[in-house]
Every structure is written in structure tokens, then in C-alpha cells.
Write a protein that holds these residues in place. Structure first.
Motif, PDB file in Angstrom:
ATOM      1  N   THR A  12       9.637   8.685  -7.842  1.00 46.57           N
ATOM      2  CA  THR A  12      10.327   9.398  -8.921  1.00 46.57           C
ATOM      3  C   THR A  12      11.276  10.434  -8.344  1.00 46.57           C
ATOM      4  O   THR A  12      12.431  10.548  -8.764  1.00 46.57           O
ATOM      5  CB  THR A  12       9.308  10.055  -9.867  1.00 46.57           C
ATOM      6  N   LYS A  44       2.541   1.699  -3.410  1.00 47.26           N
ATOM      7  CA  LYS A  44       1.558   2.194  -4.393  1.00 47.26           C
ATOM      8  C   LYS A  44       1.332   3.693  -4.217  1.00 47.26           C
ATOM      9  O   LYS A  44       1.316   4.452  -5.185  1.00 47.26           O
ATOM     10  CB  LYS A  44       0.244   1.431  -4.235  1.00 47.26           C
ATOM     11  N   GLU A  45       1.181   4.129  -2.971  1.00 45.05           N
ATOM     12  CA  GLU A  45       0.963   5.547  -2.692  1.00 45.05           C
ATOM     13  C   GLU A  45       2.171   6.386  -3.117  1.00 45.05           C
ATOM     14  O   GLU A  45       2.010   7.485  -3.656  1.00 45.05           O
ATOM     15  CB  GLU A  45       0.667   5.756  -1.211  1.00 45.05           C
ATOM     16  N   THR A  79      11.969   4.415 -11.983  1.00 48.37           N
ATOM     17  CA  THR A  79      10.636   3.847 -11.828  1.00 48.37           C
ATOM     18  C   THR A  79       9.949   3.626 -13.166  1.00 48.37           C
ATOM     19  O   THR A  79       8.880   3.031 -13.209  1.00 48.37           O
ATOM     20  CB  THR A  79       9.729   4.741 -10.954  1.00 48.37           C
ATOM     21  N   LYS A  80      10.556   4.111 -14.232  1.00 42.32           N
ATOM     22  CA  LYS A  80       9.984   3.975 -15.568  1.00 42.32           C
ATOM     23  C   LYS A  80      10.867   3.054 -16.411  1.00 42.32           C
ATOM     24  O   LYS A  80      12.082   3.059 -16.279  1.00 42.32           O
ATOM     25  CB  LYS A  80       9.887   5.336 -16.249  1.00 42.32           C
ATOM     26  N   LYS A 128       0.847  -1.207   0.000  1.00 39.08           N
ATOM     27  CA  LYS A 128       0.000   0.000   0.000  1.00 39.08           C
ATOM     28  C   LYS A 128       0.879   1.252   0.000  1.00 39.08           C
ATOM     29  O   LYS A 128       0.640   2.191  -0.757  1.00 39.08           O
ATOM     30  CB  LYS A 128      -0.930  -0.001   1.214  1.00 39.08           C
ATOM     31  N   HIS A 145       4.285   5.688  -5.523  1.00 39.00           N
ATOM     32  CA  HIS A 145       4.260   5.780  -6.984  1.00 39.00           C
ATOM     33  C   HIS A 145       3.255   6.831  -7.424  1.00 39.00           C
ATOM     34  O   HIS A 145       3.552   7.663  -8.283  1.00 39.00           O
ATOM     35  CB  HIS A 145       3.880   4.430  -7.612  1.00 39.00           C
ATOM     36  N   GLU A 146       2.073   6.802  -6.834  1.00 44.62           N
ATOM     37  CA  GLU A 146       0.997   7.705  -7.236  1.00 44.62           C
ATOM     38  C   GLU A 146       1.306   9.168  -6.938  1.00 44.62           C
ATOM     39  O   GLU A 146       0.963  10.042  -7.727  1.00 44.62           O
ATOM     40  CB  GLU A 146      -0.316   7.291  -6.569  1.00 44.62           C
ATOM     41  N   ASP A 147       1.951   9.436  -5.806  1.00 46.58           N
ATOM     42  CA  ASP A 147       2.199  10.843  -5.458  1.00 46.58           C
ATOM     43  C   ASP A 147       3.553  11.367  -5.947  1.00 46.58           C
ATOM     44  O   ASP A 147       3.904  12.515  -5.713  1.00 46.58           O
ATOM     45  CB  ASP A 147       2.028  11.083  -3.962  1.00 46.58           C
ATOM     46  N   GLY A 148       4.310  10.508  -6.635  1.00 48.98           N
ATOM     47  CA  GLY A 148       5.568  10.943  -7.224  1.00 48.98           C
ATOM     48  C   GLY A 148       6.789  10.840  -6.310  1.00 48.98           C
ATOM     49  O   GLY A 148       7.891  11.208  -6.708  1.00 48.98           O
ATOM     50  N   THR A 149       6.610  10.334  -5.107  1.00 50.15           N
ATOM     51  CA  THR A 149       7.727  10.222  -4.171  1.00 50.15           C
ATOM     52  C   THR A 149       8.829   9.332  -4.714  1.00 50.15           C
ATOM     53  O   THR A 149      10.013   9.661  -4.598  1.00 50.15           O
ATOM     54  CB  THR A 149       7.247   9.699  -2.802  1.00 50.15           C
TER      55      THR A 149
END
Length: 51
Positions: free
Chosen positions: A36, A27-28, A48-49, A24, A30-34
Motif C-alpha cells: 500500500t 504476502k508479508e 492493492t485494493k 511468501k 500485503h500484511e505489513d502495509g508495504t
């Protein structure tokens, strides 16, 4: 070329709760850009890409 993966938790019943919590959080991040942001800071590129 090949990848070597290691896992911090054994896939067994007693580890399920911590694995769920860690997944979890990942996932969070990744979603909030941390992820990257950290990747760019420490490696100078976005790991991450896929290239």
C-alpha cells in the motif's frame, strides 16, 4: 476491458522453491502495509485494493 498478466517464473518443478519464497514475501508485504505504501508513493493511489 481486460487484464494482461505476465509471470516472472514458469510453473514447473524447478521453479517451485523460488515461487514459494516470492509468494511468501508478497504476502508479508500485503500484511505489513508495504505494498500500500509503495503504491501510494509511485501511483498516488492504493492499487492493492479493488475499486
Amino acid at each position: 476491458m481486460y487484464e494482461i498478466n505476465q509471470y516472472p517464473f514458469r510453473k514447473e518443478e524447478k521453479s517451485e522453491a523460488i515461487i514459494k519464497d516470492v509468494n511468501k514475501a508478497i504476502k508479508e508485504m500485503h500484511e505489513d502495509g508495504t505494498f500500500t505504501e509503495l503504491s501510494n508513493k509511485w501511483f498516488g493511489l492504493d492499487t492493492t485494493k479493488e475499486n
